[in-house]
Design a protein around this motif. Structure first.
Motif: not given
Length: 444
Positions: A331, A338, A341, A392
């Protein structure tokens, strides 16, 4: 109604991340395992009644996913952890690491370092690793006893090292090692030439012939630093990757490690040849080597796996840590939030790493027919709650000590946070003995 089928292992899971190409996150799933393979996966209420398992785990707060595939490591170097920090690559190698290896890294010393590495990797969810290091014949027994899966890359280099007299001698020893590795279905063998700057054209030609004859893959450090590129251009007028292409070595069986210095011509060679890349972000950052263009490589369809490199240049073998670094670095470099991810970072550490080292049809995914190499991670912890998206939590928030179970071929290597095949207390004592040996020599 027919009687339930007797099987080896049944897991009931809060979440399953199978890491198949469609990248789903499944909830309230059961995984049935028998004879070391996954035989069924689906909703708990459909799968559980079909089977009577020898071992049955209800993992009500856990995410279950494939075990990590650490696609590049120097496991025996764990005994050199913290030995020579905060130095550029060539100073680190020439003035510290190679002299220490010449004095210590043989036989049981390497085997003990590998045991330490495996204990650390299992505790953090790794089930497969690629090991490019000295004394590969001495780590076969420890790896098999530990139960991990490994690709052993034989160390090939032009000058004398503790394992071989020269490149040709290393090839001879590789051929001999094939018979030792062959009986073990959890081990594969690869050529491990060190780097273009330590391998001559004559040696590359020998490697090409050996690869054509034996069919083994090749793993090599390539384009790790800007100095490597400039030295090659000054010497031959070419870039290292172009030289390897001219030698006929690039292709699906070539695993290029690091690749921090790529221009348009390099990217084209990688794409045309279907060469796999192994990204080691923390080692590259620590040695100030540069940054692999992961976003661009993935966009062109290149397989990009993930590795920690050795504990001497990282300084840990924690793939959770490596995933997070890879995602954040992608990133930052691309200036695109994005890029890479969380689910793609997980894919790099599992499915894509398996593909990079030639095991993509066996491990790295959870689906029927695949080997039952997997882990369970307890997400019911302050640092991962609330769990809106388990992918995540796994990439950005998990502490690797939340790994509670690890299996290879359905056999437990970690159970409720305890190593099942490694005596941790005895290992710690052994490592202290090795440290004292180095200290007495005035090298550590």
């Amino acid at each position: 109604m027919s009687s339930p089928q007797s099987i080896q292992l049944l897991l009931e899971c809060r979440w399953v991340l199978p890491m198949t190409d469609d990248q789903p996150v499944l909830e309230h799933q059961a995984i049935a395992i028998d004879q070391g393979r996954i035989i069924d996966l689906g909703p708990i209420d459909q799968i559980a009644p079909r089977y009577c398992a020898e071992t049955h785990h209800r993992l009500t707060e856990h995410a279950v996913l494939p075990g990590f595939v650490n696609a590049h490591n120097h496991a025996g170097m764990s005994l050199l952890r913290g030995y020579a920090d905060d130095l550029p690559l060539m100073t680190w190698l020439n003035e510290h690491i190679w002299p220490a290896e010449a004095r210590f890294m043989q036989g049981e010393f390497v085997a003990d370092g590998t045991r330490l590495a495996m204990a650390e990797m299992i505790r953090s969810g790794t089930t497969t690793f690629s090991d490019m290091y000295l004394a590969p014949e001495d780590v076969v027994e420890p790896i098999v006893a530990c139960g991990m899966r490994a690709q052993l890359c034989t160390p090939l280099i032009d000058f004398e090292i503790p394992w071989s007299k020269n490149f040709s001698h290393g090839l001879d020893k590789t051929r001999a090692l094939m018979d030792q590795v062959a009986p073990h279905d959890t081990l594969t063998l690869a050529f491990g030439p060190h780097a273009p700057y330590t391998v001559s054209d004559d040696s590359l030609a020998m490697l090409y012939k050996a690869q054509q004859s034996l069919g083994l893959p090749i793993q090599m450090h390539v384009h790790e630093t800007a100095d490597e590129i400039e030295q090659e251009r000054a010497k031959t007028g070419r870039r290292p990757l172009s030289r390897l292409a001219s030698a006929g070595l690039l292709g699906p069986n070539f695993q290029a490690v690091h690749m921090t210095q790529l221009d348009a011509s390099d990217m084209a060679l990688v794409a045309e040849s279907n060469t796999s890349i192994i990204h080691c972000p923390q080692s590259n950052l620590k040695l100030a080597s540069g940054m692999c263009p992961v976003t661009e490589l993935r966009a062109q369809g290149t397989v990009v796996g993930l590795g920690t490199d050795g504990a001497c240049s990282n300084n840990d073998l924690d793939m959770f840590d490596e995933m997070k670094t890879a995602a954040l670095l992608a990133k930052g470099v691309s200036r695109n939030a994005q890029s890479l991810p969380a689910m793609d970072a997980l894919a790099m550490a599992t499915r894509e790493s398996a593909r990079a080292i030639g095991l993509g049809d066996r491990v790295g995914q959870l689906k029927p027919g695949f080997e039952a190499d997997l882990m369970a991670v307890d997400l019911n912890a302050l640092n991962t709650l609330p769990v809106h998206h388990p992918e995540s939590a796994l990439v950005y928030a998990v502490n690797s000590r939340q790994v509670t179970h690890v299996w290879v071929k359905g056999s437990p290597l970690l159970s409720d946070g305890r190593l099942t095949r490694i005596d941790e207390a005895a290992l710690i004592d052994t490592v202290e003995v090795r440290r004292n040996e180095m200290s007495k020599e005035g090298t550590a």
